[in-house]
Design a protein around this motif. Sequence first.
Motif, PDB file in Angstrom:
ATOM      1  N   LEU A  70      37.896  -7.504  21.330  1.00 29.30           N
ATOM      2  CA  LEU A  70      37.699  -8.902  21.661  1.00 29.30           C
ATOM      3  C   LEU A  70      37.590  -9.063  23.170  1.00 29.30           C
ATOM      4  O   LEU A  70      38.288  -8.391  23.931  1.00 29.30           O
ATOM      5  N   ASN A  71      36.732  -9.973  23.594  1.00 26.02           N
ATOM      6  CA  ASN A  71      36.649 -10.337  25.005  1.00 26.02           C
ATOM      7  C   ASN A  71      37.711 -11.397  25.286  1.00 26.02           C
ATOM      8  O   ASN A  71      37.791 -12.398  24.578  1.00 26.02           O
TER       9      ASN A  71
ATOM     10  N   CYS B  42      44.524 -10.202  23.313  1.00 32.37           N
ATOM     11  CA  CYS B  42      45.016  -8.836  23.111  1.00 32.37           C
ATOM     12  C   CYS B  42      45.706  -8.411  24.398  1.00 32.37           C
ATOM     13  O   CYS B  42      45.406  -8.929  25.475  1.00 32.37           O
ATOM     14  N   SER B  43      46.631  -7.473  24.280  1.00 35.17           N
ATOM     15  CA  SER B  43      47.302  -6.948  25.476  1.00 35.17           C
ATOM     16  C   SER B  43      46.464  -5.881  26.158  1.00 35.17           C
ATOM     17  O   SER B  43      46.425  -5.800  27.384  1.00 35.17           O
ATOM     18  N   HIS B  44      45.789  -5.067  25.339  1.00 34.41           N
ATOM     19  CA  HIS B  44      45.035  -3.932  25.873  1.00 34.41           C
ATOM     20  C   HIS B  44      43.840  -3.647  24.960  1.00 34.41           C
ATOM     21  O   HIS B  44      43.916  -3.851  23.755  1.00 34.41           O
TER      22      HIS B  44
ATOM     23  N   THR C 160      30.303  -4.322  24.372  1.00 31.19           N
ATOM     24  CA  THR C 160      31.619  -3.686  24.226  1.00 31.19           C
ATOM     25  C   THR C 160      32.732  -4.642  23.811  1.00 31.19           C
ATOM     26  O   THR C 160      33.849  -4.202  23.541  1.00 31.19           O
ATOM     27  N   SER C 161      32.481  -5.956  23.781  1.00 25.71           N
ATOM     28  CA  SER C 161      33.500  -6.895  23.308  1.00 25.71           C
ATOM     29  C   SER C 161      32.834  -8.222  22.963  1.00 25.71           C
ATOM     30  O   SER C 161      31.739  -8.528  23.461  1.00 25.71           O
ATOM     31  N   LEU C 162      33.500  -9.012  22.123  1.00 25.51           N
ATOM     32  CA  LEU C 162      32.955 -10.286  21.666  1.00 25.51           C
ATOM     33  C   LEU C 162      33.866 -11.436  22.091  1.00 25.51           C
ATOM     34  O   LEU C 162      35.082 -11.381  21.887  1.00 25.51           O
ATOM     35  N   SER C 163      33.261 -12.485  22.661  1.00 24.46           N
ATOM     36  CA  SER C 163      34.005 -13.676  23.051  1.00 24.46           C
ATOM     37  C   SER C 163      34.272 -14.555  21.833  1.00 24.46           C
ATOM     38  O   SER C 163      33.917 -14.206  20.708  1.00 24.46           O
TER      39      SER C 163
END
Length: 658
Positions: free
Chosen positions: A318-319, A280-282, A164-167
């Motif tokens: 983004l993570n 990112c903020s959210h 669900t997100s990438l570091s």
Amino acid sequence: MDKFILEDELSSITGRYVKFTERYMNPPRINKVDKRSRFLYDNFYVISDNNPLGRFMTPAFTSIKRKGAISSVEAFSVSEKPANFEHFDYTDCSFADIDSLYEKSPVNKTAFMICVDCNNVKSKELWLETIRKTADFASKGKNNMCVVSLLLPEFPAIPSDDITSLSEREFGYFMERKLENPTAEQSFFVEIEKLCRNIVNDGFENINISRVANLFGPDSCVIRNFDLEGFIKESHASGVVNITTEDQANVISVSYIRDAFNFATQILYCGRTGHIYNFCSHSTSIAKMKQSIHESFKASLGLKSDCENIGKINYYTLNTLKFFQCGWAQNKNMGLKTALYRTYCDVTGEPDNNEKNIAIYAGKLPRIKDLELMMLKDIDALCEANGIKYFLCGGTMLGAVRYGHSIPWDDDLDIGMLRKDFDKFRKVSLKDQNHELYNYSSNYNKSGSHYIVDKVRLNNTYFSTRYSSVHEYDDGLFIDVLVYDQTSNIKLVGMIHSRIVHILSKIIELRWYNKPRKGPKRKIRETLMLPFLRIFPIGFYHSIFEFVLKLYKHKKNAKYVIDSTGKLQKKGPFSIQGLEDIQRVPFDEGFQAPIPIDYTNYLTFDYGPNYLPEPPLSKRAAPHNFARIDLGEYIFETDTTVNYRKLDIRGELHEKEV
């Protein structure tokens, strides 16, 4: 950007920067080497191509400079001169072409804030040259740092059903190796990061990258996966918010512009050199963004949803775990709903109604003001009948001078008296005169209140703060009664007098609350103090407090007074001139309220010389931290003949039927 929104954003950023750097320079640790190696950046160079973040950084750092937190700000243009916000005064900032930077003599303790929009492919070669030259120039001085904020290009959804997100390194691998036919914008992004790696490997390590995902906010709608500005304009024109299945299926990372700026300064001080940080903020679905806008403007916007089963969810996210290592507090940034509300207002020109800052009153604020005015009129009549001189003070006086009525977002009234009138007022308090309506809340008459400030309270109501609500006593709607005590004509002695009063007030505050409060430093200190304070009853501390207050009660020809029970204790003594005589000025509903003849001296001491302009939007908020607001039988109308159950502080079920 709208003038009021810009002022509020800059005020918030400036206050945060000052507090953050103060904490940075005074860390809660006993590591002398670490503390000695810390420093603040004196100069800020903003290098931009007229993208929204770079355009915003220039007035932001200029505002910080005016606060005295930094020495200089200069803006350098890569492709063209940055567009200025028309409402902002740039007299403290210089603008120049990027080539003029490299002609300067080497600088020290300078932050180079480089803002690149990866969609500006036409400036690719110029940007690569600029970053290389800037790093070379920064390396010639000492304690210089480059922060490269990259506004990311549009990128595909993560090609996995589970992830669900990438570091940071995962996203780099995804963009460099997994895109079969990268766009020019994506290639631009990859080349900039490659260049920064080469710069670090060549020996200049003082460079960081902040990847900013989908920047949005006032004057900055550059979300790649969603045309936010177009959606706002369309919804505003049609009066309808349309939500589709695709909106629910797409989850994106978004960055509010103020947060992106704050994080860039955060990694400047707390980031590890040579690192990349996702920001990112959210992370939210497009559907939730649209719903948030509808919730804020549902009086004027309808909602239409034509959604089927979502099926696969696409993540463009983004993570951001890594940026928490820089001390970033997620709960300190602006909430998504508020950020979208502000963006909508800027795009459409809708005024900010400030409801979010006073929502705690649940629409009761006008009613609260009506009741407080009723109380003020009764106090005025009581004082008139007994020859007691009083005046509006604090924010109430400011409201009378600034608006001709109470401050629109304020929830209480403050009145002040000199000691001789205050002692007289206590003796003829409203509890004795009109006990069916009011009670006089003070340690003086053993009412159960241990505030150092006396209060006139409306019976059968609750207006309890989180601090006061832990106690069982009549804690109703109130008017504060402040006293101004004479002090020494030697200002230094008066300052010592005021500081002792302040310390005693804090002791009483802690002894009444009777348990440690939140905050690591406060909790340790109060845990150690409380066992000793409990040796004596709280009345003992009140006696000492009153004795110290009245040390100069009989002094003749006193020049100064101290704010004995209000917020000005730390500021020390101020001139008594102007407080002894009053004038009447218009207040709410035509009531003529008393203020000092020379109110300028008082307001300048309290609020500074620039007290007339309104504060930024976010500071027009509830001044108290409420736990309970209950107006009981006064909620709809002021009818003192209403025969309703009398309040019982033990609980509603203890009330006796009429």
